[in-house]
Design a protein around this motif. Structure first.
Motif, short mmCIF file in Angstrom:
data_model
loop_
_atom_site.label_atom_id
_atom_site.label_comp_id
_atom_site.label_asym_id
_atom_site.label_seq_id
_atom_site.Cartn_x
_atom_site.Cartn_y
_atom_site.Cartn_z
N ALA A 51 0.80 -1.22 0.00
CA ALA A 51 0.00 0.00 0.00
C ALA A 51 0.84 1.27 0.00
O ALA A 51 0.32 2.34 -0.33
CB ALA A 51 -0.94 0.01 1.21
N GLY A 52 2.10 1.17 0.37
CA GLY A 52 2.96 2.34 0.40
C GLY A 52 4.07 2.32 -0.63
O GLY A 52 4.96 3.19 -0.61
N TRP A 53 4.03 1.36 -1.56
CA TRP A 53 5.08 1.22 -2.56
C TRP A 53 4.82 2.17 -3.72
O TRP A 53 3.90 1.98 -4.50
CB TRP A 53 5.15 -0.23 -3.05
CG TRP A 53 6.18 -0.48 -4.10
CD1 TRP A 53 5.97 -0.67 -5.43
CD2 TRP A 53 7.59 -0.59 -3.89
NE1 TRP A 53 7.16 -0.88 -6.08
CE2 TRP A 53 8.17 -0.84 -5.16
CE3 TRP A 53 8.42 -0.50 -2.78
CZ2 TRP A 53 9.54 -1.00 -5.33
CZ3 TRP A 53 9.78 -0.66 -2.96
CH2 TRP A 53 10.33 -0.91 -4.21
N THR A 54 5.60 3.20 -3.86
CA THR A 54 5.41 4.23 -4.88
C THR A 54 6.44 4.17 -6.00
O THR A 54 6.32 4.94 -6.96
CB THR A 54 5.45 5.63 -4.25
OG1 THR A 54 6.73 5.83 -3.61
CG2 THR A 54 4.34 5.80 -3.21
N GLU A 55 7.42 3.32 -5.90
CA GLU A 55 8.51 3.31 -6.87
C GLU A 55 8.04 2.92 -8.26
O GLU A 55 8.47 3.49 -9.27
CB GLU A 55 9.62 2.37 -6.40
CG GLU A 55 10.89 2.41 -7.26
CD GLU A 55 11.50 3.81 -7.34
OE1 GLU A 55 12.09 4.13 -8.38
OE2 GLU A 55 11.37 4.58 -6.36
N ASP A 56 7.13 1.93 -8.34
CA ASP A 56 6.64 1.51 -9.65
C ASP A 56 5.82 2.64 -10.30
O ASP A 56 5.95 2.88 -11.50
CB ASP A 56 5.77 0.26 -9.51
CG ASP A 56 6.61 -0.98 -9.24
OD1 ASP A 56 7.82 -0.94 -9.48
OD2 ASP A 56 6.05 -1.98 -8.76
N THR A 57 5.01 3.31 -9.53
CA THR A 57 4.26 4.45 -10.05
C THR A 57 5.20 5.53 -10.56
O THR A 57 4.98 6.13 -11.62
CB THR A 57 3.33 5.02 -8.97
OG1 THR A 57 2.40 4.02 -8.56
CG2 THR A 57 2.58 6.23 -9.47
N ARG A 58 6.26 5.78 -9.82
CA ARG A 58 7.25 6.79 -10.22
C ARG A 58 7.91 6.40 -11.54
O ARG A 58 8.10 7.25 -12.42
CB ARG A 58 8.30 6.92 -9.11
CG ARG A 58 9.32 8.01 -9.34
CD ARG A 58 10.21 8.18 -8.13
NE ARG A 58 9.48 8.76 -6.99
CZ ARG A 58 9.07 8.06 -5.95
NH1 ARG A 58 9.29 6.76 -5.88
NH2 ARG A 58 8.42 8.66 -4.97
#
Length: 425
Positions: A51-58
């Motif tokens: 739920a807090g993994w933003t690296e792929d979105t980045r």
């Protein structure tokens, strides 16, 4: 428009397809960023999403901006995807290619939602259903996950918290589940969101409780429009007799179209510094009341945001009755991205200027009310349409069930009278 799905959802989910199809008909180029291990793509590394993994979105946003540098890029996050989106926007601040976003039914604070979802029987049913979906996701990648996490605990998990204790916490290298929930929650990142962001939450959401909605944090950030509805459920908002349309999809369409037609996203941004003691920011703050009216709150007694003058109706664009084609998928490492590419021309996006330190916040140069006023009016129209549909549905339900109730009531009272007379004897 980049779409970030919810927990265990991907580009094949029904509500994702509905959003992609409706927006593509309106002329948008829609890209769905699947979470790691979903969308038919295997996990090829020791990294899983959470739920807090933003690296792929980045990485996906950077890739799209590199491929289409002149096109304005918008993002829509749904459920857990909304938490990821808000957290990403807060982490990036001014250093993002996103020019507008929408977060639908975000959990906001995962720790509060965890306490809520274990509180009552109805919520525990949802909790069990979500746990079954997570266990199914784990079984798809058993060869990797059984080596990295507590596989026996995953198999025995009966709730989301049980799964997170045996899997997510271990994969994220955190001591406790509560630590993971605190670190993954997007609430603490809201103050650093520097792009126009529409947040829609239902007060009767059975999963993401109203207790977790960060009212004050959204009020303190003038870039955020917080719209709360009394009804809607979790990603529900069904409309019509056959529930063939979703209210939040139209709300997102209205909001993003208003942004795309505004000169704000094409103007250069001005760098300013906000002190941590500043709390008098007067942002748009929207609540949809029981009577269907949209009310905007502010720090002044009047509670009005913006002017109601010179409002022009926004007509629905009926052009485009189908998605013209699907260009395939973009895969970044183990992150699958599906692109829906209909018609539509790209608009030039100016460079955002110098990138300052994390404490340097950016606000648009023109007045933000120029965008908020038409958005508030559109939300008002949408809510009124929904209320009319509800009254029509209630009327039809009464008309259709009255003959059954009328014929059943004499039998019921006859049985009651028979029981009374038998007792007297």
């Amino acid at each position: 428009m980049l779409v970030i799905p919810g927990l265990t959802s991907d580009s094949d989910s029904a509500y994702i397809k509905h959003l992609a199809f409706k927006m593509a008909k309106r002329g948008w180029n829609v890209v769905v960023s699947n979470h790691r291990g979903l969308g038919g793509v295997s996990v090829t590394s020791d990294c899983f999403y959470n739920a807090g993994w933003t690296e792929d979105t980045r990485r996906v946003i950077d890739h799209l901006h590199t491929q289409y540098p002149q096109a304005p890029l918008f993002t829509v996050g749904l459920s857990i995807g909304a938490n990821v989106l808000v957290k990403y926007l807060g982490e990036e601040g001014v250093n993002t290619a996103i020019v507008g976003a929408a977060a639908i039914c975000s959990p906001w604070d995962l720790l509060i939602c965890d306490r809520y979802i274990n509180r009552r029987l109805v919520q525990r049913v949802y909790d069990r259903a979500l746990a079954i979906g997570l266990k199914g996701y784990a079984k798809l990648h058993q060869t990797v996950m059984s080596r990295l996490a507590d596989w026996e605990g995953i198999v025995k998990a009966r709730s989301v918290r049980d799964f997170d204790h045996s899997s997510t916490r271990v994969l994220a290298d955190l001591e406790t589940v509560d630590t993971y929930y605190r670190k993954a929650s997007c609430t603490s990142y809201i103050g650093n969101v520097m792009v126009p962001l529409l947040c829609v939450s239902a007060l009767d959401d059975p999963v993401c409780t109203r207790e977790a909605i960060p009212w004050d944090e959204c009020r303190a950030n003038k870039n955020i429009v917080l719209a709360t509805t009394h009804h809607g459920g979790h990603l529900g908002y069904f409309e019509g007799m056959t529930a063939k349309s979703l209210w939040w999809v139209r709300a997102v369409d209205e909001f993003l179209c208003a942004l795309n037609s505004s000169s704000l996203i094409h103007s250069k941004k001005v760098t300013t510094v906000h002190s941590s003691l500043e709390t008098s920011i007067d942002p748009p703050y929207v609540n949809i009341r029981e009577d269907g009216l949209v009310t905007a709150f502010s720090n002044d007694p009047s509670g009005e945001v913006g002017s109601q003058q010179n409002e022009q109706p926004v007509e629905d664009d009926k052009a485009g009755d189908r998605i013209r084609g699907v260009n395939g998928a973009i895969q970044l490492e183990t992150n699958a991205t599906t692109q829906f590419d209909p018609r539509g021309e790209s608009t030039r996006l100016e460079d955002s200027g110098s990138r300052g330190p994390a404490k340097m916040l950016v606000t648009p140069e023109p007045d933000f009310d120029a965008v908020i006023v038409p958005v508030k009016r559109c939300l008002n129209q949408l809510s009124r349409r929904s209320k009319i549909s509800m009254w029509v549905l209630a009327y039809i339900a009464i008309i259709t069930t009255w003959p059954i109730l009328g014929s059943a009531s004499p039998m019921f009272f006859k049985k009651k009278l028979r029981n009374i007379f038998s007792l007297k004897r």
